[in-house]
Design an enzyme around this catalytic site. Structure first.
Site, PDB file in Angstrom:
ATOM      1  N   LYS A  50      42.816 -10.383  83.766  1.00 34.25           N
ATOM      2  CA  LYS A  50      41.527 -10.749  84.366  1.00 34.25           C
ATOM      3  C   LYS A  50      41.120  -9.722  85.420  1.00 34.25           C
ATOM      4  CE  LYS A  50      42.272 -15.603  83.325  1.00 34.25           C
ATOM      5  NZ  LYS A  50      42.717 -16.925  83.743  1.00 34.25           N
ATOM      6  N   GLN A  94      44.661 -19.838  89.051  1.00 35.80           N
ATOM      7  CA  GLN A  94      45.388 -19.748  87.783  1.00 35.80           C
ATOM      8  C   GLN A  94      46.297 -20.965  87.619  1.00 35.80           C
ATOM      9  OE1 GLN A  94      44.956 -17.253  85.404  1.00 35.80           O
ATOM     10  NE2 GLN A  94      46.195 -18.622  84.149  1.00 35.80           N
ATOM     11  N   ASP A 117      35.569 -20.680  86.586  1.00 39.27           N
ATOM     12  CA  ASP A 117      36.055 -21.268  85.335  1.00 39.27           C
ATOM     13  C   ASP A 117      35.151 -22.381  84.815  1.00 39.27           C
ATOM     14  OD1 ASP A 117      38.319 -20.039  84.297  1.00 39.27           O
ATOM     15  OD2 ASP A 117      39.660 -20.974  85.755  1.00 39.27           O
TER      16      ASP A 117
END
Ligand code: NDP
Length: 279
Positions: A50, A94, A117
């Protein structure tokens, strides 16, 4: 037709890079901050990917790596500081988090305006209400793949197998929003083969290697395989039996090289959109 996720993801990243360049010229560098807790090797790999993707499109990428023993209050404190930091446009925690930390409490603490997200309840609500908000990356990537393949879900029977918060449920919402007739299957579904056989668009997000048999697939159907499973020989495979399904499908995504590359590309899209909205 094989739907090439690598190619579409490269196109999306190039689009994002152009827009980031333009914003940077105007004095605003979009920034994503990733919070990683503990030393889960898979998380380390994902976060590296990422961050690299951010840097490649010219975004600011920051990582906060906290020890596995970190307390919930300390983690929530960091999230509060990031929520207030004007240089942080997107925040991503995460997963998974260590056991002593309540995952949903942490995700809910991220400002919906910085939720890269798209997992915050406010943004989940916005998705179901059809309002603009960051969308969960994997299903958003699937929608982009369908668009690029020239597949219009309108009026089609779509079957989503899986009902997780990160893939199945938002996928169903997105297909519904595009006027598909949506069925969601899960572990208690009776006659999964029959459901698959009726689907014009099939999205498999189960996490079980080649569980969906090629012979079940409706001839001409569009098959999107979200599954990422490691076989005994170490190779990656999807939830759909690709070799047999390919013979019947009108279009199909491979694993790897299908949905996988789209997830990070859509994370960049979300971060860019959050930065624009912040401006
Ligand atoms: P979850 O484990 O959270 O959800 C799996 C879903 O599959 C559940 O809803 C479960 O049903 C359903 N399921 C399990 N067994 C069956 C069965 N026998 N028949 C029908 N449905 C079943 O997984 P995720 O949604 O997080 O991920 C799904 C897959 O997608 C995984 O392989 C994951 O690695 C992959 N993935 C890939 C990404 C990418 O970027 N390519 C990103 C995210 C995930 P129930 O709810 O009843 O338990």
């Amino acid at each position: 037709m094989i739907i090439d996720g690598k190619q579409v993801a490269a196109k999306v990243r190039a689009e994002v890079a152009d827009l980031v360049r333009e914003m940077t010229r105007q004095g605003l560098v979009p920034g994503l901050t990733v919070v990683r807790v503990g030393d889960d090797p898979a998380s380390a790999v994902y976060v590296r990917g990422k961050r690299k993707a951010c840097e490649e499109v010219g975004m600011r990428s920051v990582e906060h790596h906290l020890p596995a023993t970190v307390g919930e209050a300390e983690l929530l404190g960091l999230i509060a500081r990031l929520n207030a930091d004007p240089e942080t446009h997107g925040i991503l925690v995460q997963l998974p988090l260590p056991k002593q930390i309540d995952e949903s409490k942490v995700l809910d603490a991220i400002s919906p305006a910085k939720d890269a997200d798209g997992f915050h309840p406010v943004n989940v609500g916005a998705l179901w209400l059809g309002k603009p908000a960051p969308r969960p990356c994997t299903p958003a990537g699937v929608m982009r793949l369908l668009d690029e393949a020239g597949v219009d879900p309108k009026g089609k029977r779509a079957l989503v197998i899986g009902r997780s918060h990160i893939v199945g449920k938002p996928m169903a919402a997105m297909l519904l929003d595009r006027h598909a007739t949506v069925t969601v299957a899960h572990s208690r579904t009776e006659d999964l083969a029959g459901e698959v056989g009726r689907a014009d668009i099939l999205v498999a997000a189960i996490g079980k290697a080649e569980m969906v048999k090629g012979a079940w697939v409706k001839p001409g159907a569009v098959v999107i395989d979200v599954g990422m499973n490691r076989k005994a020989d170490g190779k990656l495979c999807g939830d759909v039996e690709f070799v047999e399904a390919e013979k019947r499908a009108g279009a199909i995504t491979p694993v790897p090289g299908g949905v996988g590359p789209m997830t990070i590309a859509m994370l960049l899209v979300n971060t860019l959109a959050l930065a624009r909205r912040a401006r």
